[in-house]
Design a protein around this motif. Sequence first.
Motif, PDB file in Angstrom:
ATOM      1  N   GLY A  90       0.673  -1.275  -0.113  1.00 40.34           N
ATOM      2  CA  GLY A  90      -0.118  -0.055  -0.108  1.00 40.34           C
ATOM      3  C   GLY A  90       0.765   1.202  -0.051  1.00 40.34           C
ATOM      4  O   GLY A  90       0.674   2.280  -0.683  1.00 40.34           O
ATOM      5  N   LEU A  93       2.039   1.991  -3.478  1.00 42.63           N
ATOM      6  CA  LEU A  93       1.056   2.386  -4.409  1.00 42.63           C
ATOM      7  C   LEU A  93       0.523   3.751  -4.050  1.00 42.63           C
ATOM      8  O   LEU A  93       0.498   4.655  -4.884  1.00 42.63           O
ATOM      9  N   TRP A  98      -1.728   6.511  -6.368  1.00 40.35           N
ATOM     10  CA  TRP A  98      -2.989   5.722  -6.192  1.00 40.35           C
ATOM     11  C   TRP A  98      -3.400   5.665  -4.599  1.00 40.35           C
ATOM     12  O   TRP A  98      -3.298   4.448  -4.153  1.00 40.35           O
ATOM     13  N   ALA A 101      -6.275   3.027  -3.887  1.00 39.23           N
ATOM     14  CA  ALA A 101      -5.837   1.690  -3.829  1.00 39.23           C
ATOM     15  C   ALA A 101      -5.070   1.499  -2.384  1.00 39.23           C
ATOM     16  O   ALA A 101      -5.033   0.240  -1.587  1.00 39.23           O
TER      17      ALA A 101
END
Length: 317
Positions: A90, A93, A98, A101
């Motif tokens: 995470g 990302l 993002w 996400a």
Amino acid sequence: MEVPVPDRGRPAGLPPAAGAAVLAAGILSIGLHLIGQELLSLVALGIAGLLWLVLARDFAARLIGDRGRFRAEADTPAALTAVAATTVLGCRLSMLGWQGAAAAALALATVLWPGLLLAVVRHWHRRMPGAAFLVCVATQGLAVLAAVLAAADDADWLARAALAAFCLGLLLYGAALVRFDFREVFRGAGDHWVAGGALAISALAGSRLTASPVWTGWAHTTLRTVTLVALALSLVWYVVLLAAELGSPRPRYDIRRWATVFPLGMTATACLSAADPTGVAWLGQAGELLLWIAVAAWLLTFVMFVAAHRRRPGRRR
């Protein structure tokens, strides 16, 4: 990452320790991004993402179709790699922009964390292996990802949640330390390195919190001090564990060797991340050197995995 060959009467699947392979690739992706090696970072991210999907598939299959095995494996510290791997992925990302996400990864990890943590702690005993420190790693993973998202979205409440997870992670480190079997330093199969890696991810969480504008005055000073102390102790562990490896070589491949690569990468990334918010510039140079050592360790572990896989009895040559 070791993929067991199906045997008659035994379902195929990855052991919980396989999550360390996701952690290793994921943290290398973050570190490579921090030093500007974007192509290599994306390659590492792709590897981490694919391994995470395989791990998630097996996790779900056991939860739905083999509850007995799921409960047995959920009691082991290695099960917490599912939480830690999700948070590390995470974080990367989020660095790509993002945020949705990354927020989903934080939500998933937060849902998984309490049940797995309680299951592991209930089955703690004396003379635990290095995997015991995964209670700290998983908790600090939540702190890091929450702090990263707080900075990206200007969410002060998330920064405060990250601080709470950070403090709890430090307490869990102490609880794991008193149960750690220090003989593992000289005979461990790889996961003994998590003793240092847990402090490194604590330092990474601390550096993210130190960089936050939410904390000023004495709170900022305290966070900076705790971050530097955690990082210094992780470097001491690094030296001690490396010396033990050289003094007592363990050349055979074991899936727990991915739990060696992760702390190497995490220590490097913590140094890189802490350099600016703590004002200790040389940590950046040290972190870059340590990162390339971690990359070399990943490659060596992968070569060992391939060699062990080819030698496995019962396979065609």
